[in-house]
Enzyme design. Structure first.
Site, PDB file in Angstrom:
ATOM      1  N   ASP A  72       0.818  -1.212   0.000  1.00  0.00           N
ATOM      2  CA  ASP A  72       0.000   0.000   0.000  1.00  0.00           C
ATOM      3  C   ASP A  72       0.852   1.262   0.000  1.00  0.00           C
ATOM      4  OD1 ASP A  72      -2.289  -1.526   0.048  1.00  0.00           O
ATOM      5  OD2 ASP A  72      -2.668  -1.253   2.193  1.00  0.00           O
ATOM      6  N   GLU A 103       1.083  -1.050   5.402  1.00  0.00           N
ATOM      7  CA  GLU A 103      -0.250  -1.345   4.900  1.00  0.00           C
ATOM      8  C   GLU A 103      -1.216  -0.349   5.535  1.00  0.00           C
ATOM      9  OE1 GLU A 103      -1.215  -3.765   2.461  1.00  0.00           O
ATOM     10  OE2 GLU A 103       0.937  -3.376   2.240  1.00  0.00           O
ATOM     11  N   LYS A 105      -5.257   0.244   6.370  1.00  0.00           N
ATOM     12  CA  LYS A 105      -6.555  -0.404   6.466  1.00  0.00           C
ATOM     13  C   LYS A 105      -7.505   0.432   7.307  1.00  0.00           C
ATOM     14  CE  LYS A 105      -4.798  -3.787   4.161  1.00  0.00           C
ATOM     15  NZ  LYS A 105      -5.093  -3.876   2.706  1.00  0.00           N
TER      16      LYS A 105
END
Length: 239
Positions: A72, A103, A105
């Site tokens: 990401d 990452e 999220k």
């Protein structure tokens, strides 16, 4: 008008928190939500990291032709790295230029931690070249490649308390190439891995700002990237 440093720092956090919350509420499809969350964090890093760094969604490649998973957020050098490829909206970055991977999220869970750990390991497993460094008075020894930082950034936590034992237990379950060094739960605080492999958490009303400052401090300790062996990559021209 009077200036206030605390107000400026709080404003930075509020802007990130608000955009993350909006991404969760407005983007209906899970893929769209994911893209929106990445965009918020990438925007913050692009705005506030020093110019020597770049933050992009990317895949990392080494001179042997091995690739990481799609990541990401890859923070990489752009001052000394000789090439970065662009393919279908995704950057392909040489392993030597990478400083950190994250990452992004919506919610931190045990599953998302494992997912981020696997992503980090896929980057850390790649081979990195390092050449002797010419300078004004001679040639310096090759730099030993620095540790690649890794982490997970979210808006919320799935646990109560949000930054309690469940979080640190899951973070500490895997070490070595899978270890996550630093992260942010924007609604609650930040967490960071210390030298003995344990985790410190800090509940703060300015989590995004605290995360940014700790990230910059850790990037400073890594100094510059190793001198990449471009000819090692060029061998793929003969494949």
């Amino acid at each position: 008008m009077s200036w206030s440093l605390p107000a400026l720092l709080q404003g930075l956090h509020k802007g990130i928190h608000s955009r993350l919350h909006t991404a969760r509420e407005v983007a209906g499809h899970p893929v769209l939500k994911g893209d929106a969350v990445e965009t918020v964090w990438l925007g913050m890093l692009s705005d506030y990291l020093p110019e020597r760094y770049r933050a992009r969604r990317a895949v990392v490649v080494d001179s042997n032709g091995a690739f990481s998973h799609q990541i990401d957020i890859v923070i990489f050098d752009r001052q000394y790295s000789p090439f970065v490829f662009h393919q279908d909206g995704l950057d392909v970055v040489p392993a030597e230029s990478v400083y950190a991977v994250f990452e992004a999220k919506q919610i931190i869970t045990a599953e998302e931690i494992t997912y981020a750990q696997d992503k980090a390991a896929s980057v850390r497993a790649l081979y990195r070249t390092s050449l002797p460094i010419p300078h004004a008075t001679g040639i310096a020894d090759p730099k030993v490649p620095h540790p690649i930082l890794a982490g997970l950034v979210t808006l919320e936590s799935s646990w109560k308390p949000p930054l309690g034992d469940s979080l640190t237990k899951n973070l500490g379950a895997r070490q070595g190439e899978h270890a996550l060094d630093l992260g942010c739960v924007a609604a609650h605080g930040i967490y960071a891995r210390n030298g003995d492999g344990g985790y410190q958490v800090e509940e703060t009303a300015m989590a995004a700002t605290g995360f940014l400052f700790e990230l910059i401090a850790r990037l400073q300790t890594l100094a510059t990237v190793p001198m990449i062996d471009v000819r090692a990559y060029a061998r793929s021209l003969k494949a």
